[in-house]
Every structure is written in structure tokens, then in C-alpha cells.
Write an enzyme that holds these catalytic residues in place. Structure first.
Site, PDB file in Angstrom:
ATOM      1  CB  CYS A  53       2.398  42.470   9.534  1.00  0.00           C
ATOM      2  SG  CYS A  53       3.423  42.193  10.976  1.00  0.00           S
ATOM      3  CG  ASP A 127       3.739  35.439  11.736  1.00  0.00           C
ATOM      4  OD1 ASP A 127       4.166  36.198  10.858  1.00  0.00           O
ATOM      5  OD2 ASP A 127       4.406  35.081  12.714  1.00  0.00           O
ATOM      6  CE  LYS A 128       0.138  31.992  14.093  1.00  0.00           C
ATOM      7  NZ  LYS A 128       1.253  32.938  14.130  1.00  0.00           N
ATOM      8  CB  CYS A 198       8.937  39.580  10.914  1.00  0.00           C
ATOM      9  SG  CYS A 198       7.932  40.078  12.319  1.00  0.00           S
ATOM     10  CD  GLU A 448       4.775  32.681  16.639  1.00  0.00           C
ATOM     11  OE1 GLU A 448       5.359  33.759  16.855  1.00  0.00           O
ATOM     12  OE2 GLU A 448       4.384  32.343  15.525  1.00  0.00           O
ATOM     13  CB  SER A 474       8.789  33.522  16.552  1.00  0.00           C
ATOM     14  OG  SER A 474       9.170  34.349  15.480  1.00  0.00           O
TER      15      SER A 474
END
Length: 574
Positions: A53, A127-128, A198, A448, A474
Site C-alpha cells: 500500500c 487504511d489508517k 487493496c 478487523e 475490513s
């Protein structure tokens, strides 16, 4: 903003005879008098070598810095942390993920305040890091641009596009004997072909696309895939744009308004985005000083049609939406339907309406539906309440046909216990899996559970069981999976006293989540309940568990949250 000083902060650190020591130290690493006389612009990078990522963000940072220099600024880059949800999923390490959002925000805030930067470009990927960067920008309120590293390309498995979602579901299929070890290995080796986050409308792409609609990421910049050659031009332009924002005095809080957050929530709903967006926009609003209640997500989703046919529930990947016309096309559709506030300011200095007016639809595309022919008449997010979730719980209904499920509870005290039961084939059609002690404080860190939900799907049970947890899911999760149950178990939420066999009713149309046990029995059980001891007593995990607010308030960690979280009156310490 007329009269805004482009060196409104760096002058404090670098100008005048008393600041000679600071200038001397910066000259030691190559900065010149000319460099230090220009606006000083931070490049906050979340590069790390532990996941695809963020792996490519060093290259993008160099292009951002080149754009800043070309526009008359002096860039200074610094780095912060990142935790991969996909790599740590299903392990104790996953508890670090949501906690890392706070560390990302805190560390960026500290460097921006400590070094008196005039403006900032924050580069994010996983994501974070995306909400963590946005939270920091809201706190410090500098002229700011957020740049997303972009989506991973889809993998190809036997002629079809696949992503990491397929790997998690293949684990369940292999345990159920539906595929072989060799099949699983082939999917593992093909699903993630290179850098980028993702590939479906999972959490990273949900947050990136919705932040384009909010206006903090320049429209069209985030959607460009990670490996597209145009991404480097986008990065260069981000460096130029932050200098334009600086000269115009467009600070983060001029962009992050109540109306802009409503726009972002509508974008999440219209694209079938991740339930994690609920946590993150509650937190971003909190940092910007904007009142926002969890019920707003349901209200906005109820009026917003689902128009993007995106994985995990739909057919297409993030790169497909980009090629179809991108989030700009989604936003133009919503604006034409009166579902967005078009007059919101964006970091470019233009309004959202001006930005989406330039959206171009690829002829023949099937990814983004017209408003009069949606996939569903309402969006992908539902907020449930009831005696099992007095403060609320979150369900993503994109792709889910069931509107009701009633079944007996199968209670698990942590995620691993549920995963073991699924792997053993010990889950039956009709069951309602209840996984508790996985909330923000109880986990701690609110893991998650894509491993569990993917295994359910892979085992062929997705349409036959439901799952309820005080943890979270997720963005790749689909099915009747209800997370963010609040209050959580260790804060004496009713989920703490559910017993095996208790009937549970999930009613989506009425937005209720009900433990079908007499109220006096619930109260009796709660009175007798003793929370488990904290899993961590020292270090960052223990600190987080003590400070974190309810998921219904975005799981923020501030003194304000400590004082106003109603669950704090329970007397429970963690």
C-alpha cells in the site's frame, strides 16, 4: 484569503538574529539562505517497507517536493508509521492497526507544530494512514493537500480479476474442501501483483475517493492507480497546488466543513464503501470541531442511491472505476440529483461543483450507473440500534439481499475462537456468531475480522449466517456482518452478557438489533457481569485502552473524549 502571509509560521522559527542557531543546523544538511527565505512546506510521508500500500510513496514524495520547489517553496520531508491490516489480519498484530491511526495523527501534528511549517502535503496509502493524515491536517489547520498513493492493480487468476479479498475467501474455501492447497497457493501468488492499496472499494479506496469528494484530495488525483505513469505527474501537481493553497490561505478547516463531510458520506454510500468510514469520519469531524452523530450516516445513506458496482459486493475493481470516469463522475451524478453541496470549497480553490463539471464518462462503461438506474435505491451503510446496541452498530448492505435474520447466538470471547470454529466446520446455517471483547478498549484496538468473514464466505455460509461484534470489519467484508456494536463488552454493553442459544433478531428495514431475552434478565446478567482483565497493562496498548472513546464516537483518544464518553460513568477501568 487576502493578505495571507505565505511564511506565516516559518518566520517564527527562522527569521532574525536570535534564530541563527536554527538556520545553522539546517544549513548543515544543505539548506541555503535562499531556501530558508521561502515558505517551508512539510511533506509528511507514510512510506514503509511492510506492505504494498505504501511501498512506492518514496518515489511520489520526490515528485511532490519537485512540485513545491517549482512553485517557489522549500520542502522538508519527514516520515511516520503505518500498520498493514492485510498482513496482520487474524493475529494479535491487527490490534495495532486502529491504534496506529492515532499515532499517525499525533506524530504528524507534533512535527508540524514543532517545526513551524507554513503548509503541508501528506502522502498516504493504507487504511489508517489516510484518516490519520486527515485528522492531523484538521487539528493543525494549515494550507494542506492530501495525496493518496493509489490502488493496486488487480491480479489475474485463471482469467478473472482477483484481489486480497479472494485470498481470504480462498482460505475458507480450502478449509471447507472446496479448493485444493495448490489452488490456494495459486491465488496467493496472483492476487497482489505490485504496489498500491487493496484493489476494491475497500477501506483505503473508500477513504481516498470520499476525501476527493470532501475536497481535501484534489479531484481526480487519488483515483489514479499506483502504477499508472500519470501518478508521478499528479504528485508533482500536488506540490504545486499546496503552494497555491498557501498563497490563497486555503487551510484545512476551510475545506473540512459540515457540508463537505456530508458530501463524503454520500460518496461512501453511493459506492458501497467500507464500514470503517463511519469510524473515520466521526474522528475527522471531531478533530475539525464539527458535531457529527452516528445516525447521520444512516440518514445520508437512506437518501443516496448505490450507483457504483464495486467489489467486495459488486463486479468491478478500483482501477475499473478510474477508467470509467472516476469518483468525479460519481460526484457529478450525485450533484445533478441534488444529493451533494456543490458550493463546498476544495483545496484547488474551486468549488466541488466546478471540479465535477469536468468529469468525463467513458462510453459504454458499466461501473457507474445513472441515478435513475441504481444498483439499489439507497446506499450501502445502515446504522442499527436496539437493546443489543444502544449506541449503535454498523452494517454494510451493498450486495446483501436479506433484510432480516433471526437465529441462535454462538458466542466467542475473541476472534481466534470463532476462526477455529469455522475452520472445524462447527458453524451451522442460521447461527448468529457473536464475537466480543474486540472493541476499541477491550481488544484493545478493535481488530478487523476479514479472516473470519472471508472464511465464512469461502465455506459457502455467507447467505446463511450472521455475525455481530464490538470489533470491526475490513472494507473487503460482505454479507450480514454487523460491527462497531456499542457500548462494547468491557464497557458493560449488552453484547457482554449474550449467552449461547439466545435468540437474536436483525431487522434491517426497522434498523434494529435485538437480543430476544426479557429486559429484566438482561439487567440481571449485566449486574452480575465482571469485565475481563485488561490484556495489556503497560505501553501504548494500555494507554490507548484507557483513553479511547466508544466506536459510536469514532474511537477518538482525547481528553475531551475521556470526559464526554457516556460509558466512562460505568466505573469500569481497562
Amino acid at each position: 484569503m487576502a493578505g495571507f502571509d505565505p511564511r506565516h509560521r516559518s518566520r517564527i522559527l527562522l527569521d532574525g538574529p536570535t534564530r541563527a542557531p536554527a538556520r545553522s543546523m539546517l544549513k548543515a544538511i544543505g539548506f541555503t539562505d535562499e531556501d530558508l527565505a521561502r515558505p517551508i512546506v512539510a511533506v509528511a510521508n507514510t512510506w514503509i517497507e511492510t506492505m504494498p500500500c505504501n511501498y512506492h510513496l518514496r518515489r511520489l514524495a520526490e515528485r511532490v517536493k519537485a512540485g513545491i520547489r517549482a512553485a517557489g517553496g522549500t520542502p522538508m520531508e519527514f516520515n511516520t508509521i503505518a500498520i498493514s491490516d492485510g498482513v496482520t489480519m487474524g493475529t494479535e498484530g491487527m490490534k495495532a492497526s486502529l491504534i496506529s491511526r492515532e499515532i499517525v495523527a499525533d506524530s504528524i501534528e507534533l512535527v508540524l507544530r514543532g517545526h513551524f511549517f507554513d503548509a503541508v502535503v501528506a502522502i498516504c496509502g493504507c487504511d489508517k494512514t489516510i484518516p490519520g493524515c486527515a485528522m492531523a491536517l484538521a487539528r493543525v489547520d494549515l494550507p494542506s493537500v492530501l495525496l493518496y498513493g493509489g490502488s493496486i492493480d488487480p491480479g489475474c487468476y485463471r482469467g478473472r480479476s482477483v484481489s486480497v479479498q479472494d485470498v481470504f475467501e480462498a482460505v475458507g474455501a480450502r478449509a471447507a474442501g472446496r479448493i485444493s492447497d495448490d489452488d490456494l497457493y495459486e491465488i496467493e501468488n496472483t492476487a497482489c501483483p505490485g504496489p498500491g492499496a487493496c484493489g476494491g472499494q475497500f477501506t483505503a479506496n473508500t477513504m481516498a475517493t470520499s476525501l476527493e469528494v470532501l475536497g481535501l484530495i484534489p479531484m481526480g488525483f487519488g483515483s489514479v492507480p499506483a502504477t499508472d505513469p500519470y501518478k508521478e505527474e499528479v504528485a508533482f501537481r500536488a506540490g504545486q497546488l499546496v503552494m497555491e493553497a498557501l498563497r490563497q490561505g486555503i487551510t484545512a478547516r476551510r475545506v473540512i466543513t459540515r457540508q463537505a463531510i456530508e458530501n463524503a458520506i454520500a460518496a461512501v454510500a453511493a459506492t458501497g464503501g467500507s464500514t470503517n468510514a463511519v469510524l473515520h469520519y466521526l474522528a475527522i469531524a471531531h478533530e475539525a470541531g464539527i458535531p457529527l452523530e452516528i445516525e447521520e450516516f444512516d440518514r445520508i445513506s437512506s437518501r443516496t442511491p448505490l450507483i457504483a458496482d464495486m467489489k467486495p459486493a459488486g463486479r468491478f475493481m478500483a482501477v475499473d472505476m478510474y477508467r470509467a470516469g472516476g469518483i468525479a463522475l460519481v460526484a457529478r451524478r450525485l450533484l445533478e440529483g441534488g444529493l451533494l453541496h456543490g458550493d463546498c470549497l476544495t483545496v484547488t480553490g474551486r468549488t466541488l461543483a466546478q471540479e465535477v463539471a469536468e468529469a468525463r464518462e467513458t462510453p459504454g462503461q458499466e461501473v457507474i450507473r445513472p441515478l435513475d438506474h441504481p444498483l439499489k435505491p439507497t446506499g450501502g451503510l445502515v446504522i442499527l440500534k436496539g437493546n443489543l446496541a444502544p449506541e449503535g452498530a454498523v452494517l454494510k448492505v451493498a450486495g446483501e439481499r436479506r433484510t432480516q435474520h433471526r437465529g441462535p447466538a454462538r458466542v466467542f470471547e475473541q476472534e481466534e475462537h470463532a476462526m477455529d470454529a469455522i475452520q472445524r466446520g462447527d458453524i451451522r446455517p442460521g447461527d448468529v456468531l457473536v464475537i466480543r471483547n474486540e472493541g476499541p478498549a477491550g481488544g484493545p484496538g478493535m481488530r478487523e475480522m476479514l479472516g473470519v468473514t472471508g472464511a465464512i464466505v469461502g465455506a459457502g455460509l455467507a447467505d446463511q449466517v450472521a455475525l455481530i461484534t464490538d470489533g470491526r470489519f475490513s472494507g473487503a467484508t460482505h454479507g450480514m456482518m454487523i460491527g462497531h456494536v456499542a457500548p462494547e463488552a468491557v464497557r458493560r454493553g449488552p453484547i457482554a452478557i449474550v449467552q449461547d442459544g439466545d435468540p437474536i433478531l436483525i431487522d434491517v428495514e426497522n434498523r434494529t438489533l435485538t437480543l430476544e431475552v426479557p429486559q429484566d434478565e438482561i439487567e440481571r446478567r449485566l449486574a452480575a457481569y465482571t469485565p475481563p482483565p485488561p490484556r495489556y497493562t503497560t505501553g501504548v496498548m494500555a494507554k490507548y485502552a484507557r483513553l479511547v472513546a466508544s466506536a459510536s464516537r469514532g474511537a477518538v483518544t482525547t481528553a475531551f473524549a475521556e470526559q464526554t464518553d457516556p460509558s466512562r460513568s460505568s466505573g469500569v477501568t481497562t
